[in-house]
Design a protein around this motif. Structure first.
Motif, short mmCIF file in Angstrom:
data_model
loop_
_atom_site.label_atom_id
_atom_site.label_comp_id
_atom_site.label_asym_id
_atom_site.label_seq_id
_atom_site.Cartn_x
_atom_site.Cartn_y
_atom_site.Cartn_z
N LEU A 191 -1.93 -8.45 48.75
CA LEU A 191 -1.81 -7.14 48.10
C LEU A 191 -1.23 -7.33 46.70
CD1 LEU A 191 -0.30 -4.80 50.87
CD2 LEU A 191 -2.53 -4.55 49.79
N TYR A 192 -1.47 -6.38 45.83
CA TYR A 192 -0.83 -6.41 44.53
C TYR A 192 -0.12 -5.08 44.29
CZ TYR A 192 -4.83 -3.70 42.83
OH TYR A 192 -5.79 -2.72 42.64
N HIS A 193 0.82 -5.10 43.39
CA HIS A 193 1.64 -3.93 43.10
C HIS A 193 1.87 -3.87 41.59
CE1 HIS A 193 5.96 -2.18 42.94
NE2 HIS A 193 5.10 -1.21 42.88
N ILE A 194 1.61 -2.71 41.00
CA ILE A 194 1.80 -2.50 39.57
C ILE A 194 2.80 -1.37 39.37
CG2 ILE A 194 0.69 -1.82 37.39
CD1 ILE A 194 -1.89 -3.03 38.45
N GLU A 195 3.72 -1.55 38.44
CA GLU A 195 4.69 -0.50 38.16
C GLU A 195 4.93 -0.39 36.66
OE1 GLU A 195 8.48 -1.25 39.92
OE2 GLU A 195 8.88 -3.03 38.70
N ALA A 196 5.22 0.82 36.22
CA ALA A 196 5.60 1.09 34.83
C ALA A 196 6.83 1.98 34.87
CB ALA A 196 4.46 1.77 34.08
N LYS A 197 7.80 1.68 34.02
CA LYS A 197 9.06 2.42 34.05
C LYS A 197 9.55 2.67 32.63
CE LYS A 197 12.71 0.26 35.58
NZ LYS A 197 13.68 -0.36 36.53
N ALA A 198 9.97 3.91 32.40
CA ALA A 198 10.53 4.28 31.10
C ALA A 198 11.83 5.04 31.36
CB ALA A 198 9.55 5.15 30.33
N LYS A 199 12.85 4.76 30.55
CA LYS A 199 14.15 5.39 30.72
C LYS A 199 14.82 5.54 29.36
CE LYS A 199 18.62 4.72 32.99
NZ LYS A 199 19.42 3.83 33.88
N THR A 200 15.50 6.65 29.18
CA THR A 200 16.24 6.86 27.94
C THR A 200 17.56 7.53 28.25
OG1 THR A 200 16.10 7.70 25.67
CG2 THR A 200 15.29 9.14 27.43
N THR A 201 18.49 7.44 27.32
CA THR A 201 19.82 8.04 27.48
C THR A 201 20.08 8.99 26.32
OG1 THR A 201 20.63 6.04 28.59
CG2 THR A 201 22.27 7.55 27.72
N LEU A 202 20.40 10.24 26.66
CA LEU A 202 20.70 11.26 25.67
C LEU A 202 22.15 11.67 25.81
CD1 LEU A 202 17.50 13.46 26.22
CD2 LEU A 202 17.82 11.60 24.56
N GLU A 203 22.89 11.69 24.70
CA GLU A 203 24.30 12.02 24.74
C GLU A 203 24.64 13.03 23.65
OE1 GLU A 203 26.50 8.44 24.26
OE2 GLU A 203 26.18 7.75 26.32
N THR A 217 31.90 13.74 26.59
CA THR A 217 30.51 13.40 26.31
C THR A 217 29.63 13.85 27.48
OG1 THR A 217 31.17 11.47 25.02
CG2 THR A 217 28.89 11.55 25.78
N GLN A 218 28.58 14.56 27.16
CA GLN A 218 27.60 14.96 28.16
C GLN A 218 26.42 13.99 28.07
OE1 GLN A 218 25.20 18.55 27.56
NE2 GLN A 218 25.74 19.17 29.65
N THR A 219 26.07 13.41 29.21
CA THR A 219 25.02 12.38 29.24
C THR A 219 23.88 12.82 30.14
OG1 THR A 219 26.70 10.66 28.96
CG2 THR A 219 24.53 9.96 29.70
N LEU A 220 22.67 12.64 29.64
CA LEU A 220 21.45 12.91 30.41
C LEU A 220 20.58 11.66 30.37
CD1 LEU A 220 19.74 15.05 31.94
CD2 LEU A 220 18.69 15.61 29.73
N GLU A 221 20.15 11.17 31.54
CA GLU A 221 19.37 9.94 31.61
C GLU A 221 18.05 10.20 32.33
OE1 GLU A 221 21.77 6.97 33.47
OE2 GLU A 221 23.00 6.63 31.70
N PRO A 222 17.07 10.74 31.68
CA PRO A 222 15.76 10.94 32.32
C PRO A 222 15.05 9.59 32.52
CG PRO A 222 15.66 11.54 30.01
CD PRO A 222 17.10 11.25 30.30
N GLU A 223 14.37 9.48 33.63
CA GLU A 223 13.67 8.24 33.97
C GLU A 223 12.32 8.59 34.58
OE1 GLU A 223 14.22 4.26 36.83
OE2 GLU A 223 15.96 5.46 36.21
N LEU A 224 11.31 7.88 34.17
CA LEU A 224 9.96 8.08 34.68
C LEU A 224 9.44 6.74 35.20
CD1 LEU A 224 7.55 10.05 34.96
CD2 LEU A 224 6.75 9.23 32.73
N LYS A 225 8.93 6.75 36.44
CA LYS A 225 8.46 5.52 37.05
C LYS A 225 7.16 5.76 37.78
CE LYS A 225 10.08 1.66 39.91
NZ LYS A 225 11.20 1.13 40.73
N TYR A 226 6.23 4.83 37.60
CA TYR A 226 4.93 4.92 38.27
C TYR A 226 4.69 3.64 39.05
CZ TYR A 226 -0.11 4.86 39.00
OH TYR A 226 -1.36 4.77 39.58
N ASN A 227 4.31 3.79 40.33
CA ASN A 227 4.00 2.65 41.19
C ASN A 227 2.59 2.80 41.74
OD1 ASN A 227 6.57 0.92 41.78
ND2 ASN A 227 7.26 3.04 41.80
#
Length: 275
Positions: free
Chosen positions: A237-249, A258-268
């Motif tokens: 089997l094979y597995h592909i993933e893509a991940k993006a993450k950023t930090t907003l303060e 400090t208010q922190t927001l860390e949205p993250e997007l991941k695709y598998n």
């Protein structure tokens, strides 16, 4: 003294003879468990002593690069109700069985090697077809390697395991072998200012040699969830993933919080395969 079960003795030895060797040896003996032996007499059996032995030892060598561990627990062979009758802390139990394990590992910057021999003492009658018996590892060996090159990270995980199972109602031992390789690569597209973007993939290649499965009874195989089996099976089997993450303060209130927001997007993605 236990008002219900009579006299018992407990000994715990904690040892550290050297800086890199430590552990404990612990034992409990019930000289005459009145409740347990009364049941044995009703079954026409003689009175016995009940005991539990536990050994937990750790050894480290070569500046903690080489490590060994013993985790061993045992009761009388036919004393299937010891743990339910008598509470014992820190005893390793898996699938209603006591664990008896010897492990070792060697760790370096770019690779590690580990091995384990693990058996179980069944806490149920082995002649009962309604119970599962856990598979022993004799042994399991893992070799893993990892490295980086520029924005790329590489890893290779491999494992070979020999499973054994004492066949019910006779002394024959069944054997099954599984080998597994899992190479993977990860590409760091962007990494900076609290934002990361990664793309990765891995490949699973597993082979099973399971000829002895045909020697299991139909009832046992039905409980495990299969009726037909192949002597040799290879899965890929094979597995592909893509991940993006950023930090907003941002600063809030008195500018000391400090208010922190860390949205993250991941695709598998992994393709479907009937296994």
């Amino acid at each position: 003294h236990d008002a219900k079960r009579g006299d018992y003795y407990t000994l715990q030895l904690r040892d550290m003879p050297f800086k890199n060797l430590s552990g404990l040896i612990e034992g409990t003996v019930y000289t005459n468990d009145d409740v347990y032996n009364a049941t044995r007499k009703e079954e026409g059996k003689s009175s016995v002593k009940r005991f539990l032995l536990r050994i937990d030892q750790k050894l480290s060598l070569l500046d903690d690069d080489l490590n060994f561990k013993v985790d061993f627990s045992k009761v009388r062979n036919d004393d299937y109700t010891y743990l339910s009758d008598i509470s014992q802390k820190d005893v390793a139990i898996t699938d209603s069985s006591l664990v008896q394990s010897l492990t070792g590992n060697y760790i370096q910057d770019r690779f590690d090697i580990s091995a384990e021999i693990r058996r179980y003492q069944n806490m149920f009658s082995v002649n009962s077809m309604s119970n599962y018996q856990p598979f022993a590892l004799e042994p399991q060996i893992s070799i893993n390697g990892y490295d980086t090159y520029g924005p790329f990270s590489f890893r290779l995980d491999t494992e070979a395991t020999k499973f054994t199972l004492d066949k019910m109602k006779n002394d024959n031992k069944l054997q099954f072998v599984r080998t597994h390789a899992e190479p993977s690569v990860q590409y760091h597209i962007y990494d900076g200012y609290g934002t990361t973007l990664q793309l990765g993939g891995r490949y699973f290649l597993t082979h099973y040699d399971q000829t002895d499965l045909s020697d299991l009874s139909d009832r046992y195989r039905s409980r495990l969830g299969y009726k037909d089996q192949q002597d040799s099976v290879t899965r890929s089997l094979y597995h592909i993933e893509a991940k993006a993450k950023t930090t907003l303060e941002r600063k809030i209130m008195d500018m000391r919080h400090t208010q922190t927001l860390e949205p993250e997007l991941k695709y598998n993605y992994i393709p479907y395969k009937n296994q």
